[in-house]
Design a protein around this motif. Structure first.
Motif, PDB file in Angstrom:
ATOM      1  N   ALA A 186      -2.289  -0.817   6.791  1.00  0.00           N
ATOM      2  CA  ALA A 186      -1.488   0.303   6.308  1.00  0.00           C
ATOM      3  C   ALA A 186      -0.196  -0.216   5.692  1.00  0.00           C
ATOM      4  N   THR A 187       0.445  -1.179   6.370  1.00  0.00           N
ATOM      5  CA  THR A 187       1.686  -1.739   5.851  1.00  0.00           C
ATOM      6  C   THR A 187       1.433  -2.424   4.513  1.00  0.00           C
ATOM      7  N   SER A 188       0.353  -3.190   4.457  1.00  0.00           N
ATOM      8  CA  SER A 188       0.109  -3.939   3.240  1.00  0.00           C
ATOM      9  C   SER A 188      -0.220  -2.992   2.087  1.00  0.00           C
ATOM     10  N   ASN A 189      -0.903  -1.887   2.398  1.00  0.00           N
ATOM     11  CA  ASN A 189      -1.164  -0.882   1.349  1.00  0.00           C
ATOM     12  C   ASN A 189       0.135  -0.287   0.840  1.00  0.00           C
ATOM     13  N   ARG A 190       1.056  -0.011   1.803  1.00  0.00           N
ATOM     14  CA  ARG A 190       2.340   0.572   1.415  1.00  0.00           C
ATOM     15  C   ARG A 190       3.110  -0.392   0.527  1.00  0.00           C
ATOM     16  N   ASN A 191       3.102  -1.685   0.927  1.00  0.00           N
ATOM     17  CA  ASN A 191       3.829  -2.677   0.142  1.00  0.00           C
ATOM     18  C   ASN A 191       3.247  -2.809  -1.264  1.00  0.00           C
ATOM     19  N   HIS A 218      -3.616   2.177  -7.601  1.00  0.00           N
ATOM     20  CA  HIS A 218      -3.423   1.066  -6.667  1.00  0.00           C
ATOM     21  C   HIS A 218      -4.729   0.651  -6.002  1.00  0.00           C
ATOM     22  N   THR A 277       1.611  -0.597  -2.928  1.00  0.00           N
ATOM     23  CA  THR A 277       1.955   0.587  -3.704  1.00  0.00           C
ATOM     24  C   THR A 277       3.374   0.474  -4.255  1.00  0.00           C
ATOM     25  N   GLN A 278       4.296   0.068  -3.387  1.00  0.00           N
ATOM     26  CA  GLN A 278       5.693  -0.009  -3.814  1.00  0.00           C
ATOM     27  C   GLN A 278       5.884  -1.044  -4.924  1.00  0.00           C
ATOM     28  N   THR A 296      -2.409   7.575  -6.912  1.00  0.00           N
ATOM     29  CA  THR A 296      -3.001   6.801  -5.826  1.00  0.00           C
ATOM     30  C   THR A 296      -4.025   5.804  -6.343  1.00  0.00           C
ATOM     31  N   THR A 345      11.040  -5.724  -1.456  1.00  0.00           N
ATOM     32  CA  THR A 345      10.001  -5.742  -2.480  1.00  0.00           C
ATOM     33  C   THR A 345      10.500  -6.464  -3.726  1.00  0.00           C
TER      34      THR A 345
END
Lengths: 421, 266
Positions: free
Chosen positions: A281-286, A390, A288-289, A387, A329
């Motif tokens: 989840a964290t890596s997906n968020r990163n 990404h 995306t950012q 979405t 980031t």
């Protein structure tokens, strides 16, 4: 310091625990975790009757008593399932509670008649490895070996029956024999297992090692091995703790250690574990950012028609994004040479431009795909594309480009930027 | 030419409710045959009964003129993809190797020859590169091809497949179709349970139309007519479904206890 008795007890416990765990793997995979529990409880009257009739606890009587009670319970459950409209869990509970109640009744009878050996009987409830005599140990070690051999012998049959019973029957395997063998092995495993953890906690010994092992591997042979290892480690740990601390029962400690293995496996397991999912989840968020920032810079360049720089504040304003993680980031993007920091802010490098272009391209391609293929209206597609830009891989991108015939513009008439070569 | 499957007066019930009523037909060898009908029309039940997985209340089935047990090694079965738990710990090769399991090698190890045959089967369905892949990581189409590879590894003469085209992508569909035609050219018989009328006409040479009773069985030109299709898809016969409910409610036996089935003469 290591006397022979202790070593034998440890070795015995190890065999007992691992053999039950190996048989339990198949119950676990079949989704019949509760059946083992029911059989364990149902063994109690058989064991107690054997105790009364055998005037003591010669292991031979115990095994016969347990086997008889276990088989009756197993076929009782099957009979109820077939002949009535009761659901399987109801049939299991019905048999479990009736047999167990009867067993407790018999136990209190033995206690009242004061045969003076009820201490030996009570160990079947919660288990007590230290109370095992050498005679028991040899017999149950023999049984445990038999169990491991049985599983090895029937490996193909158990594997196929668990995965696809209809196919096993269709190719003419003796499904009745295989099922019977499995039932006997389960009952024997429970008989062996209750020596260490007792009737009440037996389900843990059958099922928890499998649950823990399944978290770590997707290969059946490796799963069998791992389950045996977890069970052995728990048996050793539990025996050791209860031997060290005064008046501590073995069974509950073994089960607690097993539970620890089970829960930590659920947390730590690769891919499916809690930790791995959080990381993802964290890596997906990163991802995306960082992709959003590159897209933002690319868009600014597109509008300006020349390379531009943006400050962190301007980025937040433009994207209505939050500061959280932004500095980090940007630092990472810099480290990967995707952006450079100039006095007037951050600007794309060639590499960063290509990456930003890719994200914009995916966004516009997906918008076009939604209007062309899913018939969506042009004013509905933006959030979806935000979405998917990404998510889409180069492989899927190639499919989309091919399917849409190398489109030039998106539904909003913005150009789809391909890589110039 | 000879017959591949014969179904004689077959009545089968599920939870004591008849789902197939007195079905009777014969199928030829060397054809691609579709068993077609609406949902709940008893197609899967028919296949399972032929495979000995369900006991008929009356009637019997034969394959190549013999009871199933005598020809088992010549018969291959592909169950519905969704009938198994794909989260089972196994890789693709493990599942295909199951096609090599036999009554007489149950307690023996898998041989080199078994592996060679399984590898060949995987090659035929274009999954060789996935041999080590966990089955839980496969797409629906790939799972279906694994099942077909397992079936090919049985090296049978007749293949009974339950809905192999459900939930597969277009590429898999083409691959399966090509494979079926190759099998037919080798003289194999393929019987496929299929619910999609759109494609049935294109896929099959021969069609069995079912809707809890036999509507028609024959070459597709004869069976794929408007009247027969309407009959098959126009709902169940009210009398049959009322009678079925009644039999189920009263648990009435479908044959009188002393009834003698005409059994085949050996």
């Amino acid at each position: 310091m290591f006397d022979l008795v202790l070593i034998k007890v440890l070795f015995g416990t190890l065999l007992l625990a691992s053999s039950s765990a190996v048989v339990g793997v198949f119950s676990f995979l079949k989704g019949e975790s509760l059946v083992g529990d029911a059989i364990a409880h149902a063994l109690l009257p058989g064991v107690v009757l054997a105790f009364i009739l055998g005037e003591g606890r010669h292991p031979g009587y115990l095994i016969i008593g347990a086997l008889t009670a276990g088989l009756i319970a197993h076929y009782g459950i099957a009979f109820i399932e077939q002949r009535t409209k009761l659901k399987s869990d109801t049939a299991v509970s019905l048999v479990l509670s009736t047999f167990f109640g009867f067993g407790i009744l018999l136990m209190s009878y033995v206690q009242r008649t004061g045969q003076g050996q009820q201490a030996g009987l009570e160990r079947f409830l919660l288990g007590k490895a230290a109370a095992i005599t050498m005679m028991d140990l040899y017999v149950f070690m023999g049984l445990a070996l038999l169990l491991l051999l049985g599983v090895a012998l029937f490996y193909k049959g158990f594997q196929l029956m668990t995965f696809n019973e209809d196919f096993a029957a269709a190719i003419g395997l003796p499904t009745g024999l295989i099922r019977f063998a499995f039932t006997v092995l389960t009952v024997l495993a429970v008989t062996v297992g209750i020596q260490t953890v007792g009737v009440v906690l037996m389900a843990a010994l059958l099922i928890t090692p499998s649950a823990a092992a399944r978290s770590w591997t997707s290969s059946l042979p490796r799963m069998l091995l791992l389950a045996a290892l977890f069970a052995s480690a728990a048996a050793l740990g539990g025996t050791f703790i209860s031997a060290t601390l005064p008046k501590m029962p073995t069974g509950p400690w073994i089960v607690l250690v097993l539970g620890f293995f089970g829960f930590s496996s659920l947390i730590l397991a690769p891919e499916k574990g809690w930790l791995a999912r959080r990381k993802r989840a964290t890596s997906n968020r990163n991802k995306t950012q960082r992709e959003n920032l590159l897209k933002l810079l690319y868009g600014a360049e597109e509008r300006a028609g020349e390379p531009v720089a943006m400050t962190a504040d301007a980025m937040v304003d433009a994207r209505e994004a939050h500061y959280e993680g932004l500095t980090m980031t940007l630092r990472n993007l810099k480290k990967e040479f995707l952006v450079v920091e100039r006095p007037d802010g951050f600007a794309l490098t060639d590499m960063g431009r290509s990456e930003g272009r890719r994200v914009v391209r995916l966004h516009r391609l997906w918008e076009l795909y939604l209007t062309e293929r899913l018939g969506m209206a042009a004013d509905h597609i933006h959030p979806q594309a935000e979405t998917m830009e990404h998510v889409i891989t180069p492989e899927i991108e190639a499919l989309i480009v091919k399917e849409l015939g190398n489109p030039e513009v998106d539904p909003h008439q913005s150009p789809i930027p391909y890589e110039e070569d | 030419m000879g017959k591949s499957i014969e179904v004689h007066n077959l009545t089968v019930s599920y939870h004591s409710k008849p789902v197939l009523w007195d079905v009777d037909f014969e199928l030829p060898k060397g054809k691609i045959i579709g068993v077609v009908g609406p949902n709940g029309s008893g197609k899967t039940t028919m296949l399972k009964t032929v495979m000995g997985l369900m006991k008929p209340d009356s009637g019997y089935t034969e394959i190549f003129g013999q009871p199933l047990d005598k020809v088992r090694e010549r018969v291959s079965y592909v169950p519905q993809r969704e009938s198994v738990d794909w989260d089972f710990p196994a890789d693709v090769m493990d599942v295909v190797l199951m096609g090599r399991y036999r009554k007489n090698n149950l307690f023996k190890r898998i041989t080199k020859e078994d592996r060679r045959i399984a590898t060949e089967a995987l090659e035929k369905v274009n999954l060789l590169e996935f041999a080590d892949r966990q089955i839980s990581q496969l797409s629906g189409g790939q799972q279906q091809r694994v099942f077909i590879a397992r079936s090919l590894a049985q090296q049978a003469d007749i293949y009974l497949m339950d809905e192999p085209f459900v939930g597969v992508d277009a590429a898999t569909e083409d691959a399966i179709l090509k494979l079926l035609r190759d099998m037919k050219n080798e003289g194999k018989t393929v019987v496929i349970v299929h619910h999609d009328l759109q494609t049935a006409n294109e896929y099959f040479d021969w069609i069995v139309l079912l809707n809890t009773r036999l509507v028609a069985a024959g070459p597709k030109e004869q069976v794929f007519t408007k009247e027969l299709l309407q009959e098959a898809y126009g709902g169940r016969l009210t009398v049959l479904s009322k009678l079925g409910d009644l039999i189920s409610d009263t648990e009435f036996p479908l044959r009188e206890p002393d009834f003698k089935e005409d059994q085949p003469q050996d």
